[in-house]
Design a protein around this motif. Structure first.
Motif, PDB file in Angstrom:
ATOM      1  N   ARG A  46      39.706  32.968  22.451  1.00 49.90           N
ATOM      2  CA  ARG A  46      41.054  33.120  21.910  1.00 49.90           C
ATOM      3  C   ARG A  46      42.141  32.912  22.965  1.00 49.90           C
ATOM      4  NH1 ARG A  46      42.480  32.445  17.310  1.00 49.90           N
ATOM      5  NH2 ARG A  46      44.180  33.952  17.538  1.00 49.90           N
ATOM      6  N   THR A  47      41.714  32.665  24.228  1.00 51.39           N
ATOM      7  CA  THR A  47      42.696  32.515  25.302  1.00 51.39           C
ATOM      8  C   THR A  47      42.570  31.125  25.921  1.00 51.39           C
ATOM      9  OG1 THR A  47      42.539  34.864  25.794  1.00 51.39           O
ATOM     10  CG2 THR A  47      43.539  33.476  27.482  1.00 51.39           C
ATOM     11  N   PRO A  48      43.569  30.314  25.785  1.00 47.79           N
ATOM     12  CA  PRO A  48      43.519  28.993  26.419  1.00 47.79           C
ATOM     13  C   PRO A  48      43.673  29.114  27.934  1.00 47.79           C
ATOM     14  CG  PRO A  48      45.666  29.330  25.430  1.00 47.79           C
ATOM     15  CD  PRO A  48      44.826  30.516  25.032  1.00 47.79           C
ATOM     16  N   GLY A  49      43.130  28.187  28.631  1.00 48.42           N
ATOM     17  CA  GLY A  49      43.263  28.193  30.075  1.00 48.42           C
ATOM     18  C   GLY A  49      41.955  28.516  30.756  1.00 48.42           C
ATOM     19  N   PRO A  50      41.986  28.651  32.106  1.00 48.07           N
ATOM     20  CA  PRO A  50      40.755  28.912  32.873  1.00 48.07           C
ATOM     21  C   PRO A  50      40.213  30.325  32.633  1.00 48.07           C
ATOM     22  CG  PRO A  50      42.676  29.042  34.302  1.00 48.07           C
ATOM     23  CD  PRO A  50      43.175  28.552  32.976  1.00 48.07           C
ATOM     24  N   MET A  51      38.979  30.519  33.124  1.00 51.21           N
ATOM     25  CA  MET A  51      38.307  31.824  32.938  1.00 51.21           C
ATOM     26  C   MET A  51      38.924  32.921  33.800  1.00 51.21           C
ATOM     27  SD  MET A  51      34.358  30.512  32.872  1.00 51.21           S
ATOM     28  CE  MET A  51      33.743  32.166  32.747  1.00 51.21           C
ATOM     29  N   THR A  52      39.747  32.539  34.730  1.00 54.71           N
ATOM     30  CA  THR A  52      40.373  33.543  35.610  1.00 54.71           C
ATOM     31  C   THR A  52      41.690  34.066  35.065  1.00 54.71           C
ATOM     32  OG1 THR A  52      41.392  31.730  36.862  1.00 54.71           O
ATOM     33  CG2 THR A  52      39.289  32.605  37.684  1.00 54.71           C
ATOM     34  N   GLU A  53      41.980  33.741  33.833  1.00 56.37           N
ATOM     35  CA  GLU A  53      43.206  34.254  33.223  1.00 56.37           C
ATOM     36  C   GLU A  53      43.160  35.787  33.180  1.00 56.37           C
ATOM     37  OE1 GLU A  53      46.079  33.198  31.780  1.00 56.37           O
ATOM     38  OE2 GLU A  53      45.763  31.211  32.657  1.00 56.37           O
ATOM     39  N   PRO A  54      44.244  36.474  33.519  1.00 59.61           N
ATOM     40  CA  PRO A  54      44.261  37.945  33.492  1.00 59.61           C
ATOM     41  C   PRO A  54      43.850  38.521  32.147  1.00 59.61           C
ATOM     42  CG  PRO A  54      46.201  37.113  34.614  1.00 59.61           C
ATOM     43  CD  PRO A  54      45.508  35.912  34.036  1.00 59.61           C
ATOM     44  N   ARG A  55      44.208  37.885  31.066  1.00 57.75           N
ATOM     45  CA  ARG A  55      43.859  38.410  29.749  1.00 57.75           C
ATOM     46  C   ARG A  55      42.352  38.393  29.525  1.00 57.75           C
ATOM     47  NH1 ARG A  55      47.348  35.644  25.142  1.00 57.75           N
ATOM     48  NH2 ARG A  55      46.041  37.111  23.960  1.00 57.75           N
ATOM     49  N   MET A  56      41.658  37.493  30.210  1.00 58.98           N
ATOM     50  CA  MET A  56      40.196  37.463  30.097  1.00 58.98           C
ATOM     51  C   MET A  56      39.550  38.444  31.075  1.00 58.98           C
ATOM     52  SD  MET A  56      39.539  33.362  29.677  1.00 58.98           S
ATOM     53  CE  MET A  56      37.770  33.639  29.575  1.00 58.98           C
ATOM     54  N   LEU A  57      40.068  38.481  32.296  1.00 58.32           N
ATOM     55  CA  LEU A  57      39.473  39.372  33.292  1.00 58.32           C
ATOM     56  C   LEU A  57      39.694  40.842  32.954  1.00 58.32           C
ATOM     57  CD1 LEU A  57      40.416  37.483  36.591  1.00 58.32           C
ATOM     58  CD2 LEU A  57      38.242  37.467  35.347  1.00 58.32           C
ATOM     59  N   ILE A  58      40.801  41.153  32.276  1.00 60.15           N
ATOM     60  CA  ILE A  58      41.054  42.553  31.954  1.00 60.15           C
ATOM     61  C   ILE A  58      39.980  43.125  31.052  1.00 60.15           C
ATOM     62  CG2 ILE A  58      42.457  42.173  29.874  1.00 60.15           C
ATOM     63  CD1 ILE A  58      43.078  44.718  32.699  1.00 60.15           C
TER      64      ILE A  58
END
Length: 446
Positions: A160-172
């Protein structure tokens, strides 16, 4: 490592309380009976019930608010709210089936992601499930469960989050999952610690009770031994003089008068010694010493005089340089001599006995020998039923770290030999005789 593993696997589902400040309680059995209120609803208290109902209701309520803000289609919104209702109900019973709750919450997240919706309340419910699994399941179950949850939630966030895997929304998502797992492990560790303290306290109490029972048994044995030694000798003296007075009655008034005087003296002595024992037993302070000093070898002459008054001859020989004995050893030596001579006068022949005291470098050796009637003399090494006197003498010698032996010498005599150290050493257990047999009762009191 094995100890940590065993502590981790110990079920903390049983918690006791010492105060209301603690979030857990300890039951009367010393185990964890009630989990903290924030772990689950199992336990007494209206506040616990209200808090957990509110937590369960928060999942569908927040999901409803979320879909309203996102203006989802009716079908998708109904699906998300319906899944959140099911997951919310499962959250209420999370401590009973924590792994099932985690699987249900993760499944609901996957379903919503497939429907192109990501519901934060369902993700939060997954974090609650990870925390609960870490609280109530061993680490071999909770760690893999937390890893699976982190991967699923990370994948759902990535979808659900576009962009790389290091996006804060994914890491959180990974951070919150790890935090839920760590908090659950911390709570479980604390509960296991409380449970271990309660178990240690219970074992300490059991140990104190066992030590108390052992002290009581030891004290009973000591009292029985002391009463036997106090009474046996004087009763034997009374018996001899009563017999003399009876035979001399009407024929020799002087003998009768002397014998009765000895009977009176012996009776007064035994009453005084019994009174001293009873005074100690009745004392409110168990550490208060008796007013009457414990007898020792300094009273040996008086003891021999009582035997001489009955017509029993004791030939005494002392070798070596006399050494002072510790109070307990001195008492043991005196009582052993007293009991040996008493039994020799009662069971021996010839109305005589030999007593020797040999002072060595570290111990005093006592030896008492008396002839035995040939008709009743046992063969060397013969074993017969024990008497309390011989048992008591062995125990007295062993209590000081000494030893005692008693057996016929093969020449028509019975010999008792005791080695008493000048200072108490480690108590030596008395050697066990074959069942139902010890050396002859010629030295054992009835």
């Amino acid at each position: 490592m094995a100890r940590r593993r065993a502590a981790d696997d110990a079920c903390p589902a049983r918690v006791t309380a010492s105060s209301r400040r603690r979030p857990w309680k300890v039951d009367d059995d010393g185990g964890v009976a009630v989990l903290p209120w924030f772990v689950g609803p199992d336990g007494p208290g209206r506040g616990r019930l209200v808090a957990n109902v509110a937590l369960s209701a928060a999942v569908p309520v927040l999901a409803l608010i979320d879909v309203a803000q996102k203006e989802l289609p009716v079908g998708a919104a109904a699906g998300v709210v319906g899944l959140s209702l099911i997951v919310g109900a499962a959250v209420y019973v999370r401590t009973r089936w924590p792994v099932a709750l985690l699987a249900l919450a993760l499944g609901a997240v996957i379903v919503t992601v497939l429907a192109d919706v990501l519901s934060p309340p369902l993700v939060a419910a997954s974090g609650i499930a990870v925390f609960t699994v870490a609280c109530v399941r061993p680490r071999r179950v909770s760690a893999p469960s937390a890893l699976v949850a982190a991967l699923v939630l990370f994948g759902a966030a990535g979808a659900r989050t576009p962009g790389p895997m290091t996006e804060p929304r994914m890491l959180i998502v990974l951070v919150w999952t790890a935090l839920a797992f760590a908090l659950g492990v911390a709570v479980r560790t604390q509960l296991a610690y409380v449970d271990a303290l309660a178990e240690r306290a219970r074992r300490a109490e059991d140990t104190r009770e066992q030590e108390a029972r052992a002290r009581i048994a030891e004290e009973r044995l000591r009292i029985a031994r002391e009463l036997h030694d106090v009474v046996a000798h004087h009763i034997a003296v009374i018996n001899v003089h009563a017999g003399l007075a009876r035979r001399a009655a009407g024929r020799d008034a002087a003998v009768v008068d002397t014998s009765l005087a000895h009977v009176q003296t012996a009776a007064s002595t035994v009453l005084a010694e019994l009174g001293a024992v009873l005074q100690v037993l009745r004392s409110n302070d168990p550490l208060e010493p008796g007013t009457e000093p414990a007898p020792g070898l300094d009273r040996l002459d008086a003891l021999l005089a009582t035997f001489a008054a009955t017509g029993f001859t004791v030939r005494t020989r002392a070798t070596g340089r006399p050494q002072p004995l510790d109070g307990a050893c001195d008492l043991a030596a005196f009582r052993i001599v007293q009991e040996s001579l008493t039994n020799a006068s009662k069971h021996g022949a010839g109305a005589r006995a030999d007593l020797s005291l040999t002072y060595g470098a570290d111990a005093l050796t006592l030896a008492v020998g008396n002839p035995v009637a040939s008709a009743s003399a046992p063969a060397p090494g013969t074993l017969v039923a024990p008497g309390h006197g011989l048992i008591g003498m062995r125990e007295r010698a062993a209590s000081c770290g000494g030893s005692l032996s008693a057996a016929p010498d093969g020449h028509g005599a019975f010999r008792m030999t005791a080695v008493i150290p000048y200072r108490p050493t480690a108590a030596v257990p008395t050697a066990a005789a074959p069942t139902g047999a010890v050396p002859p009762a010629a030295v054992g009191a009835p």
